[in-house]
Scaffold this motif. Sequence first.
Motif, short mmCIF file in Angstrom:
data_model
loop_
_atom_site.label_atom_id
_atom_site.label_comp_id
_atom_site.label_asym_id
_atom_site.label_seq_id
_atom_site.Cartn_x
_atom_site.Cartn_y
_atom_site.Cartn_z
N ILE A 1 -9.98 -7.70 -0.31
CA ILE A 1 -9.02 -8.52 -1.05
C ILE A 1 -7.89 -7.61 -1.52
O ILE A 1 -8.14 -6.56 -2.11
CB ILE A 1 -9.70 -9.18 -2.27
CG1 ILE A 1 -10.91 -10.00 -1.82
CG2 ILE A 1 -8.70 -10.01 -3.06
CD1 ILE A 1 -11.89 -10.32 -2.92
N ARG A 2 -6.67 -8.03 -1.26
CA ARG A 2 -5.49 -7.27 -1.71
C ARG A 2 -4.61 -8.19 -2.55
O ARG A 2 -4.28 -9.29 -2.12
CB ARG A 2 -4.71 -6.71 -0.54
CG ARG A 2 -5.48 -5.65 0.22
CD ARG A 2 -4.69 -5.12 1.39
NE ARG A 2 -3.34 -4.78 1.01
CZ ARG A 2 -2.88 -3.55 0.83
NH1 ARG A 2 -3.68 -2.53 0.99
NH2 ARG A 2 -1.63 -3.33 0.50
N THR A 3 -4.26 -7.72 -3.72
CA THR A 3 -3.35 -8.47 -4.57
C THR A 3 -1.95 -7.90 -4.39
O THR A 3 -1.78 -6.67 -4.36
CB THR A 3 -3.76 -8.40 -6.05
OG1 THR A 3 -3.67 -7.05 -6.49
CG2 THR A 3 -5.17 -8.94 -6.26
N ALA A 4 -0.96 -8.75 -4.28
CA ALA A 4 0.42 -8.30 -4.12
C ALA A 4 0.92 -7.64 -5.39
O ALA A 4 1.81 -6.79 -5.36
CB ALA A 4 1.33 -9.47 -3.74
N VAL B 1 -3.49 -14.40 -2.62
CA VAL B 1 -3.81 -13.01 -2.33
C VAL B 1 -3.98 -12.86 -0.81
O VAL B 1 -3.93 -13.84 -0.07
CB VAL B 1 -5.11 -12.57 -3.04
CG1 VAL B 1 -4.94 -12.59 -4.56
CG2 VAL B 1 -6.29 -13.43 -2.64
N THR B 2 -4.20 -11.64 -0.36
CA THR B 2 -4.49 -11.38 1.05
C THR B 2 -5.99 -11.09 1.17
O THR B 2 -6.52 -10.25 0.44
CB THR B 2 -3.68 -10.19 1.57
OG1 THR B 2 -2.29 -10.50 1.44
CG2 THR B 2 -3.99 -9.90 3.04
N VAL B 3 -6.67 -11.81 2.05
CA VAL B 3 -8.11 -11.66 2.24
C VAL B 3 -8.36 -11.31 3.70
O VAL B 3 -7.99 -12.07 4.60
CB VAL B 3 -8.86 -12.95 1.86
CG1 VAL B 3 -10.33 -12.83 2.20
CG2 VAL B 3 -8.67 -13.28 0.39
N GLY C 1 -6.87 -9.47 5.70
CA GLY C 1 -5.64 -9.50 6.49
C GLY C 1 -4.94 -10.84 6.55
O GLY C 1 -3.85 -10.94 7.10
N ARG C 2 -5.55 -11.89 6.00
CA ARG C 2 -4.93 -13.22 5.98
C ARG C 2 -4.11 -13.36 4.70
O ARG C 2 -4.66 -13.36 3.60
CB ARG C 2 -5.98 -14.33 6.01
CG ARG C 2 -6.76 -14.40 7.31
CD ARG C 2 -7.80 -15.54 7.28
NE ARG C 2 -8.84 -15.25 6.29
CZ ARG C 2 -9.22 -16.07 5.33
NH1 ARG C 2 -8.69 -17.27 5.18
NH2 ARG C 2 -10.18 -15.73 4.48
N ALA C 3 -2.80 -13.49 4.84
CA ALA C 3 -1.92 -13.61 3.68
C ALA C 3 -1.95 -15.03 3.11
O ALA C 3 -2.33 -15.98 3.80
CB ALA C 3 -0.49 -13.24 4.06
N ALA C 4 -1.52 -15.16 1.87
CA ALA C 4 -1.34 -16.45 1.19
C ALA C 4 -2.63 -17.26 1.08
O ALA C 4 -2.63 -18.47 1.21
CB ALA C 4 -0.24 -17.27 1.86
N VAL C 5 -3.74 -16.58 0.83
CA VAL C 5 -5.02 -17.25 0.61
C VAL C 5 -5.11 -17.59 -0.87
O VAL C 5 -4.89 -16.75 -1.74
CB VAL C 5 -6.20 -16.33 1.00
CG1 VAL C 5 -7.54 -16.96 0.64
CG2 VAL C 5 -6.14 -16.01 2.49
N ARG C 6 -5.43 -18.84 -1.18
CA ARG C 6 -5.57 -19.26 -2.57
C ARG C 6 -6.91 -18.76 -3.10
O ARG C 6 -7.97 -19.22 -2.71
CB ARG C 6 -5.46 -20.77 -2.68
CG ARG C 6 -4.07 -21.25 -2.37
CD ARG C 6 -3.98 -22.74 -2.46
NE ARG C 6 -3.23 -23.19 -1.29
CZ ARG C 6 -3.07 -24.44 -0.95
NH1 ARG C 6 -3.60 -25.40 -1.66
NH2 ARG C 6 -2.37 -24.75 0.10
#
Length: 81
Positions: free
Chosen positions: A75-78, A54-56, A58-63
């Motif tokens: 938190i943003r889910t694609a 997810v994006t946390v 503004g940081r993309a590809a956070v597990r």
Amino acid sequence: MGVVVDGVPHEVWAGQTVAAVLVGAGTWALRRNPVTGEARGPFCGMGVCLECEVTVDGRAAVRACLEHVAEGMEIRTAAHG
């Protein structure tokens, strides 16, 4: 303690992982397969499969299964935009 998931505020407990918060809120689709567009979600729960990225803040590809929540985290889910 609160976080924002896809624009919606959620109350969370300190120490929870982002994945636990998302699943607890009923959000299982966290990202989309880049080839098929199929919704993907938590699978291994230990950071190996990368299905929960997810994006946390503004940081993309956070597990999501490895990241712990923090006050005010966005938190943003694609899978949802």
